[in-house]
Enzyme design. Structure first.
Site, PDB file in Angstrom:
ATOM      1  N   HIS A 141     -12.068  -5.038  -7.384  1.00 18.55           N
ATOM      2  CA  HIS A 141     -12.003  -3.968  -8.385  1.00 18.55           C
ATOM      3  C   HIS A 141     -13.392  -3.428  -8.704  1.00 18.55           C
ATOM      4  O   HIS A 141     -13.522  -2.517  -9.521  1.00 18.55           O
ATOM      5  CB  HIS A 141     -11.329  -4.483  -9.657  1.00 18.55           C
ATOM      6  CG  HIS A 141      -9.843  -4.551  -9.549  1.00 18.55           C
ATOM      7  ND1 HIS A 141      -9.009  -3.590 -10.083  1.00 18.55           N
ATOM      8  CD2 HIS A 141      -9.026  -5.461  -8.956  1.00 18.55           C
ATOM      9  CE1 HIS A 141      -7.746  -3.906  -9.831  1.00 18.55           C
ATOM     10  NE2 HIS A 141      -7.738  -5.039  -9.148  1.00 18.55           N
ATOM     11  N   ASP A 155      -4.762 -14.558  -6.094  1.00 19.66           N
ATOM     12  CA  ASP A 155      -4.434 -13.974  -4.786  1.00 19.66           C
ATOM     13  C   ASP A 155      -4.778 -14.905  -3.630  1.00 19.66           C
ATOM     14  O   ASP A 155      -4.397 -14.635  -2.491  1.00 19.66           O
ATOM     15  CB  ASP A 155      -5.201 -12.658  -4.573  1.00 19.66           C
ATOM     16  CG  ASP A 155      -4.649 -11.511  -5.393  1.00 19.66           C
ATOM     17  OD1 ASP A 155      -3.483 -11.607  -5.835  1.00 19.66           O
ATOM     18  OD2 ASP A 155      -5.375 -10.528  -5.593  1.00 19.66           O
ATOM     19  N   SER A 207      -2.710  -2.829   7.226  1.00 24.03           N
ATOM     20  CA  SER A 207      -3.722  -3.032   6.187  1.00 24.03           C
ATOM     21  C   SER A 207      -4.089  -4.507   6.035  1.00 24.03           C
ATOM     22  O   SER A 207      -3.990  -5.091   4.958  1.00 24.03           O
ATOM     23  CB  SER A 207      -3.239  -2.467   4.844  1.00 24.03           C
ATOM     24  OG  SER A 207      -4.323  -2.168   3.998  1.00 24.03           O
ATOM     25  N   ASN A 208      -4.573  -5.094   7.130  1.00 29.15           N
ATOM     26  CA  ASN A 208      -4.855  -6.523   7.164  1.00 29.15           C
ATOM     27  C   ASN A 208      -6.246  -6.819   6.612  1.00 29.15           C
ATOM     28  O   ASN A 208      -7.261  -6.463   7.212  1.00 29.15           O
ATOM     29  CB  ASN A 208      -4.746  -7.022   8.610  1.00 29.15           C
ATOM     30  CG  ASN A 208      -4.769  -8.529   8.701  1.00 29.15           C
ATOM     31  OD1 ASN A 208      -5.708  -9.174   8.263  1.00 29.15           O
ATOM     32  ND2 ASN A 208      -3.721  -9.099   9.284  1.00 29.15           N
ATOM     33  N   ASN A 209      -6.300  -7.492   5.460  1.00 29.61           N
ATOM     34  CA  ASN A 209      -7.575  -7.789   4.814  1.00 29.61           C
ATOM     35  C   ASN A 209      -8.426  -8.764   5.615  1.00 29.61           C
ATOM     36  O   ASN A 209      -9.657  -8.651   5.651  1.00 29.61           O
ATOM     37  CB  ASN A 209      -7.339  -8.370   3.415  1.00 29.61           C
ATOM     38  CG  ASN A 209      -6.823  -7.341   2.438  1.00 29.61           C
ATOM     39  OD1 ASN A 209      -6.800  -6.143   2.735  1.00 29.61           O
ATOM     40  ND2 ASN A 209      -6.406  -7.785   1.282  1.00 29.61           N
ATOM     41  N   LYS A 263     -11.077   0.446   3.766  1.00 28.68           N
ATOM     42  CA  LYS A 263     -10.987   0.104   5.189  1.00 28.68           C
ATOM     43  C   LYS A 263     -11.350   1.279   6.091  1.00 28.68           C
ATOM     44  O   LYS A 263     -11.731   1.082   7.251  1.00 28.68           O
ATOM     45  CB  LYS A 263      -9.583  -0.408   5.520  1.00 28.68           C
ATOM     46  CG  LYS A 263      -9.219  -1.734   4.863  1.00 28.68           C
ATOM     47  CD  LYS A 263      -7.836  -2.193   5.292  1.00 28.68           C
ATOM     48  CE  LYS A 263      -7.484  -3.567   4.759  1.00 28.68           C
ATOM     49  NZ  LYS A 263      -7.142  -3.594   3.349  1.00 28.68           N
ATOM     50  N   THR A 312      -3.244   4.068   3.386  1.00 26.61           N
ATOM     51  CA  THR A 312      -2.782   3.771   2.035  1.00 26.61           C
ATOM     52  C   THR A 312      -3.711   2.747   1.390  1.00 26.61           C
ATOM     53  O   THR A 312      -4.525   2.108   2.052  1.00 26.61           O
ATOM     54  CB  THR A 312      -1.364   3.189   2.070  1.00 26.61           C
ATOM     55  OG1 THR A 312      -1.366   2.025   2.928  1.00 26.61           O
ATOM     56  CG2 THR A 312      -0.368   4.199   2.612  1.00 26.61           C
ATOM     57  N   SER A 329      -7.429  -0.195  -0.528  1.00 25.22           N
ATOM     58  CA  SER A 329      -7.574  -0.322   0.925  1.00 25.22           C
ATOM     59  C   SER A 329      -8.075   0.936   1.619  1.00 25.22           C
ATOM     60  O   SER A 329      -8.266   0.936   2.840  1.00 25.22           O
ATOM     61  CB  SER A 329      -6.249  -0.769   1.554  1.00 25.22           C
ATOM     62  OG  SER A 329      -6.061  -2.146   1.355  1.00 25.22           O
TER      63      SER A 329
END
Length: 465
Positions: free
Chosen positions: A359, A153, A306-308, A63, A415, A60
């Protein structure tokens, strides 16, 4: 390299020496890679590097790039709109044609917003719709999942599908999800299950069991692939606290349409046609336009938590605004262009999504620290900085993902965690009054949950300068 035993009593070690010793002798990385880049926050001079030029998976920390690009392209005051439209006449409280709900990417729509839409329909003198209710999500393309999302996921909130018309269950704005709460009953009974918001778009198959209070909580929640059936299996002890999970829905457009349907029913608005998806005519007139919070406000839950979903929507929005195509391909082109403007070398990087869940993303710690230095000089920097998690601050919308870490440090940083990866990049003030930028990227960890402890030790060495 000199180690501690080379120095006599009373002699001091430099930050470089301390970090080298820590990384090579004390952290027990067990074959993992530690990429570290540290810069003077004022001059941008690189004061320490360990594999800083090696491409690693950012998780993340990706971001940081996407948020900067969004602020540069869209601006701090940018908002998303949602339109209620029709091209038909209203005669004797009847709309003689279709009603359209057109989404333009707003990830912050809550159930009460759909109630407001329905009230606006009613206020325009519409009691009956002699036609269909049409959900229009064509502002973006119809590719719902980023290319490298791991299939396991996709039913969790962080893997939610991306649509231009979506809804959130709460003010964290986890768009495209519902909250499933499982509460124990008496031993031997089925637990009680509640879904928020109230929607028939998802169904629950409850196969779980309440066991004695001395038993184990061992619940498994899943969503059947390609469907909106949520399965609950396992056990929950009698008298224990309820369990909540945020579950991603299949096709968020239909989810938003169902909330709009229920809101119209509560207002007593009837219709003769169907609920369906489609595209609103260009000449359709607006009954109501809803405007979201600003981008600078959205950045807080986006970056702190940390909103995807937020970030992938921003990627598509940038593609729509710059290239008139709301896709990952066009949006990521914009991100790369903006990063080059901010001094990053994108020829040595790989960007596959906006969130870092892939990844296949590859960035060097040096590139991230360059970004963090250069953004200090742009007009939107304060909004960017304000959105970063602040170490040790207990409030979720202040401390975010760092609220339980480094309580004695003056650190604002992003993070990042995916399987085998833990990252931390941001800004810190030292005990001696210095200010540094740092990027720590740990890859190939046997257990990514051990990463934060390693990062915190590295930050402690920097902060003690």
């Amino acid at each position: 390299m000199r180690v501690y035993s080379d120095r006599g009593e009373g002699e001091h070690f430099t930050m470089e020496e301390k970090l080298n010793h820590l990384i090579e002798h004390e952290l027990e990385l067990k074959g993992a890679i530690a990429g570290v880049s540290i810069r003077d926050a004022t001059t941008g001079e690189k004061v320490y590097g360990h594999m800083g030029d090696i491409r690693l998976r950012p998780a993340s920390n990706m971001k940081l790039l996407t948020a900067a690009a969004a602020l540069a392209v869209l601006g701090e005051d940018y908002t998303f709109t949602t339109d209620v439209l029709t091209e038909s006449s209203i005669i004797n409280n009847q709309l003689n044609g279709d009603l359209f709900l057109k989404g333009k990417g707003d990830p912050t729509l809550l159930p009460e917003d759909f109630d407001r839409f329905a009230k606006k329909v009613k206020a325009n003198g519409i009691d009956v719709i002699d036609g269909d209710i049409v959900a229009d999500d064509t502002w973006y393309d119809d590719v719902r999942l980023s290319p490298d999302l791991v299939w396991s996921d996709e039913h969790w909130y962080y893997g939610a599908q991306i649509s231009a018309l979506t809804a959130s269950p709460d003010e964290d704005f986890d768009a495209g999800t519902v909250i499933v709460e499982v509460a124990p009953g008496d031993a031997g009974d089925l637990p009680a299950v509640a879904v928020t918001p109230d929607t028939t778009y998802v169904q629950v198959e409850n196969n779980a069991k309440t066991v004695a209070s001395s038993g184990d909580e061992d619940l498994t929640l899943n969503r059947v692939h390609g469907k909106n059936t949520i399965t609950i299996n396992g056990t929950i002890p009698a008298g224990s606290a309820s369990v909540k999970e945020w579950m991603a829905v299949w096709e968020p457009t239909g989810y938003a349409l169902d909330l709009f349907r229920k809101a119209l029913e509560r207002q007593g608005v009837l219709w003769t046609g169907e609920l369906k998806t489609g595209q609103a005519p260009e000449k359709a007139d607006g009954i109501y336009t809803n405007e979201s919070i600003t981008l600078s406000e959205l950045l807080v839950p986006f970056m702190k938590l940390s909103n995807n979903t937020h970030v992938e929507i921003l990627v598509k929005e940038m593609g729509k605004v710059v290239h008139n195509e709301g896709s990952w391909e066009k949006g990521l082109e914009v991100v790369e262009t903006e990063m080059e403007k901010l001094g990053l070398n994108m020829d040595t990087s790989v960007i596959r999504d906006g969130s870092g869940i892939s990844h296949m993303n590859l960035l060097a710690p040096d590139e991230i620290s360059i970004l963090l230095h250069n953004v200090q000089g742009v007009e939107w920097f304060q909004a960017y900085l304000n959105a970063l998690p602040a170490a040790g601050k207990p409030d979720r919308m202040e401390g975010g993902t760092l609220r339980g870490r480094m309580n004695d440090r003056d650190v604002q940083a992003k993070t990042g965690t995916i399987e085998g990866v833990s990252t931390l990049s941001g800004y810190l003030k030292t005990e001696g009054g210095g200010e540094f930028i740092f990027s720590i990227m740990l890859n190939n960890l046997l257990d990514e949950e051990n990463g934060p402890a390693v990062e915190d030790k590295i930050v402690a060495v920097i902060a003690n300068q």
